[in-house]
Design a protein around this motif. Structure first.
Motif, PDB file in Angstrom:
ATOM      1  N   PRO A   1       0.794  -1.237   0.000  1.00 29.99           N
ATOM      2  CA  PRO A   1       0.000   0.000   0.000  1.00 29.99           C
ATOM      3  C   PRO A   1       0.821   1.280   0.000  1.00 29.99           C
ATOM      4  N   VAL A   2       1.915   1.300   0.763  1.00 32.07           N
ATOM      5  CA  VAL A   2       2.721   2.523   0.833  1.00 32.07           C
ATOM      6  C   VAL A   2       3.503   2.727  -0.467  1.00 32.07           C
ATOM      7  N   SER A   3       4.078   1.672  -1.007  1.00 34.37           N
ATOM      8  CA  SER A   3       4.782   1.798  -2.290  1.00 34.37           C
ATOM      9  C   SER A   3       3.823   2.246  -3.384  1.00 34.37           C
ATOM     10  N   SER A   4       2.587   1.746  -3.344  1.00 35.58           N
ATOM     11  CA  SER A   4       1.594   2.139  -4.344  1.00 35.58           C
ATOM     12  C   SER A   4       1.214   3.602  -4.204  1.00 35.58           C
ATOM     13  N   TRP A   5       1.297   4.122  -2.986  1.00 33.33           N
ATOM     14  CA  TRP A   5       1.005   5.540  -2.765  1.00 33.33           C
ATOM     15  C   TRP A   5       2.180   6.407  -3.243  1.00 33.33           C
ATOM     16  N   VAL A   6       3.403   5.985  -2.930  1.00 33.18           N
ATOM     17  CA  VAL A   6       4.577   6.769  -3.338  1.00 33.18           C
ATOM     18  C   VAL A   6       4.712   6.786  -4.853  1.00 33.18           C
ATOM     19  N   PHE A   7       4.438   5.654  -5.482  1.00 33.75           N
ATOM     20  CA  PHE A   7       4.566   5.522  -6.941  1.00 33.75           C
ATOM     21  C   PHE A   7       3.230   5.067  -7.533  1.00 33.75           C
ATOM     22  N   PRO A   8       2.266   5.968  -7.662  1.00 33.01           N
ATOM     23  CA  PRO A   8       0.936   5.574  -8.142  1.00 33.01           C
ATOM     24  C   PRO A   8       0.958   5.170  -9.620  1.00 33.01           C
ATOM     25  N   GLY A   9       0.258   4.093  -9.915  1.00 34.13           N
ATOM     26  CA  GLY A   9       0.208   3.602 -11.291  1.00 34.13           C
ATOM     27  C   GLY A   9       1.149   2.428 -11.477  1.00 34.13           C
ATOM     28  N   THR A  10       0.625   1.325 -11.957  1.00 35.19           N
ATOM     29  CA  THR A  10       1.404   0.091 -12.049  1.00 35.19           C
ATOM     30  C   THR A  10       2.642   0.247 -12.919  1.00 35.19           C
ATOM     31  N   GLU A  11       2.512   0.845 -14.082  1.00 36.53           N
ATOM     32  CA  GLU A  11       3.650   0.961 -14.994  1.00 36.53           C
ATOM     33  C   GLU A  11       4.697   1.927 -14.453  1.00 36.53           C
ATOM     34  N   TYR A  12       4.243   3.036 -13.911  1.00 35.94           N
ATOM     35  CA  TYR A  12       5.168   4.005 -13.304  1.00 35.94           C
ATOM     36  C   TYR A  12       5.944   3.355 -12.170  1.00 35.94           C
ATOM     37  N   ARG A  13       5.238   2.593 -11.344  1.00 34.62           N
ATOM     38  CA  ARG A  13       5.887   1.923 -10.217  1.00 34.62           C
ATOM     39  C   ARG A  13       6.888   0.871 -10.717  1.00 34.62           C
ATOM     40  N   ARG A  14       6.528   0.144 -11.741  1.00 32.86           N
ATOM     41  CA  ARG A  14       7.418  -0.890 -12.271  1.00 32.86           C
ATOM     42  C   ARG A  14       8.733  -0.289 -12.770  1.00 32.86           C
ATOM     43  N   LEU A  15       8.663   0.914 -13.320  1.00 32.79           N
ATOM     44  CA  LEU A  15       9.841   1.547 -13.905  1.00 32.79           C
ATOM     45  C   LEU A  15      10.686   2.332 -12.891  1.00 32.79           C
ATOM     46  N   THR A  16      10.087   2.718 -11.764  1.00 30.88           N
ATOM     47  CA  THR A  16      10.738   3.683 -10.874  1.00 30.88           C
ATOM     48  C   THR A  16      11.004   3.161  -9.466  1.00 30.88           C
ATOM     49  N   HIS A  17      10.159   2.289  -8.979  1.00 32.42           N
ATOM     50  CA  HIS A  17      10.196   1.828  -7.595  1.00 32.42           C
ATOM     51  C   HIS A  17      11.564   1.272  -7.193  1.00 32.42           C
ATOM     52  N   HIS A  18      12.220   0.575  -8.098  1.00 32.74           N
ATOM     53  CA  HIS A  18      13.491  -0.069  -7.771  1.00 32.74           C
ATOM     54  C   HIS A  18      14.555   0.943  -7.369  1.00 32.74           C
ATOM     55  N   ARG A  19      14.438   2.187  -7.838  1.00 35.88           N
ATOM     56  CA  ARG A  19      15.437   3.198  -7.479  1.00 35.88           C
ATOM     57  C   ARG A  19      15.386   3.517  -5.986  1.00 35.88           C
ATOM     58  N   LEU A  20      14.194   3.555  -5.431  1.00 36.47           N
ATOM     59  CA  LEU A  20      14.058   3.816  -3.997  1.00 36.47           C
ATOM     60  C   LEU A  20      14.580   2.628  -3.196  1.00 36.47           C
ATOM     61  N   MET A  21      14.302   1.427  -3.665  1.00 37.51           N
ATOM     62  CA  MET A  21      14.801   0.235  -2.984  1.00 37.51           C
ATOM     63  C   MET A  21      16.336   0.213  -3.017  1.00 37.51           C
ATOM     64  N   ALA A  22      16.903   0.685  -4.113  1.00 34.60           N
ATOM     65  CA  ALA A  22      18.364   0.753  -4.210  1.00 34.60           C
ATOM     66  C   ALA A  22      18.929   1.763  -3.215  1.00 34.60           C
ATOM     67  N   ALA A  23      18.258   2.909  -3.067  1.00 36.86           N
ATOM     68  CA  ALA A  23      18.714   3.920  -2.106  1.00 36.86           C
ATOM     69  C   ALA A  23      18.663   3.368  -0.682  1.00 36.86           C
ATOM     70  N   PHE A  24      17.582   2.657  -0.352  1.00 38.58           N
ATOM     71  CA  PHE A  24      17.464   2.057   0.980  1.00 38.58           C
ATOM     72  C   PHE A  24      18.564   1.018   1.204  1.00 38.58           C
ATOM     73  N   THR A  25      18.772   0.178   0.200  1.00 35.47           N
ATOM     74  CA  THR A  25      19.786  -0.873   0.315  1.00 35.47           C
ATOM     75  C   THR A  25      21.165  -0.277   0.541  1.00 35.47           C
ATOM     76  N   ASP A  26      21.518   0.749  -0.217  1.00 34.22           N
ATOM     77  CA  ASP A  26      22.829   1.376  -0.066  1.00 34.22           C
ATOM     78  C   ASP A  26      22.991   1.985   1.323  1.00 34.22           C
ATOM     79  N   ALA A  27      21.925   2.621   1.826  1.00 30.68           N
ATOM     80  CA  ALA A  27      22.001   3.249   3.142  1.00 30.68           C
ATOM     81  C   ALA A  27      22.255   2.214   4.236  1.00 30.68           C
TER      82      ALA A  27
END
Length: 206
Positions: free
Chosen positions: A28-54
Motif C-alpha cells: 500500500p505505501v509503495s503504491s502511494w509513493v509511486f501511483p500507477g502500475t507501470e510508473y511503479r514498475r519503472l521507478t520503484h526499484h530506485r528507492l529500494m536501491a537507495a534504501f539498500t545502499d544506506a
C-alpha cells in the motif's frame, strides 16, 4: 529444516534490490509513493536501491541463503538534543531531499514519506530499527520473515535492547504483534493514502 540466514555484503546488492522491488510492488505505501502500475514498475526499484545502499553503509542486511527474503536493520542511538556541537559541525544534510533528487526528482512523495516517517520515529532510547523486510512473492507464508526477525529479536532480548518498525499493512501489523511489537497508539495517515502503524518492542526477559 531451519532457515539459513547470512549477512549480505556488497556483492548481494543487486539481489537485495531486486527482491525488495518485487516484494513491495503491491504494498500500500509503495503504491502511494509511486501511483500507477507501470510508473511503479519503472521507478520503484530506485528507492529500494537507495534504501539498500544506506543500510549496507550503516546497518546490516540479513538474507536467507536461498535469496528469497531479506531484512534491513539499522542501529539507532539515543537522540541527543542539537546544541553547540552540531552548530560547530554545520547544518545537517537534508536526507529526504537528497533521496528524492537521486530517486525521482519530480515525485514529491519520495521526500514526503521520508519526512513523515522521520517525524514519528522514537528518539529517546537506543534501539534496532527494522527499516524493511521483504519476501519474494512466491515464498510468502513460509515463515521466512519471522525467521529473519527472530534472529535479531533474540539478540535484542539478550542485550536488553528495544526494536522499532513501521508496519505498512494490516497483515504486517498482525505478524509483528505476534513477535512482541505493540502499536504506539498514533497511526501515520499518508495524505490521500494508506495508514502506517509505528510499532515498538521492549526486550523480553527470559
Amino acid at each position: 529444516m531451519g532457515v539459513v540466514i547470512r549477512t549480505a555484503g556488497e556483492g548481494d546488492r543487486e539481489r537485495v534490490v531486486r527482491l525488495l522491488d518485487e516484494a513491495f510492488q503491491d504494498d500500500p505505501v509503495s503504491s502511494w509513493v509511486f501511483p500507477g502500475t507501470e510508473y511503479r514498475r519503472l521507478t520503484h526499484h530506485r528507492l529500494m536501491a537507495a534504501f539498500t545502499d544506506a543500510v549496507l553503509a550503516d546497518g546490516r542486511i540479513d538474507l536467507t541463503e536461498d535469496g528469497a527474503a531479506c531484512a534491513l536493520w539499522l542501529p539507532v542511538p539515543a537522540h541527543e538534543p542539537a546544541g553547540d556541537e552540531q552548530a560547530a559541525e554545520g547544518p545537517a544534510e537534508d536526507v529526504p531531499a537528497l533521496v528524492r533528487e537521486a530517486v525521482d526528482p519530480d515525485n514529491e512523495r519520495v521526500e514526503l514519506i521520508a519526512r513523515l516517517t522521520e517525524g514519528i520515529h522514537p528518539t529517546g532510547r537506543a534501539h534496532e530499527y527494522l527499516w524493511m523486510i521483504g519476501v519474494a512473492p512466491g515464498r510468502q507464508g513460509e515463515g521466512l520473515g519471522t525467521a529473519l526477525m527472530e534472529s535479531v529479536l533474540d539478540r535484542c532480548d539478550s542485550e536488553g535492547r528495544p526494536a522499532y518498525l513501521e508496519a505498512s499493512s494490516a497483515r504486517g501489523r498482525s505478524l509483528y504483534e505476534r513477535l512482541g511489537f505493540e502499536f504506539t497508539g498514533q497511526a501515520l495517515q499518508l495524505p490521500d493514502g494508506p495508514l502506517m502503524w509505528p510499532m515498538w518492542r521492549e526486550p523480553r526477559n527470559e
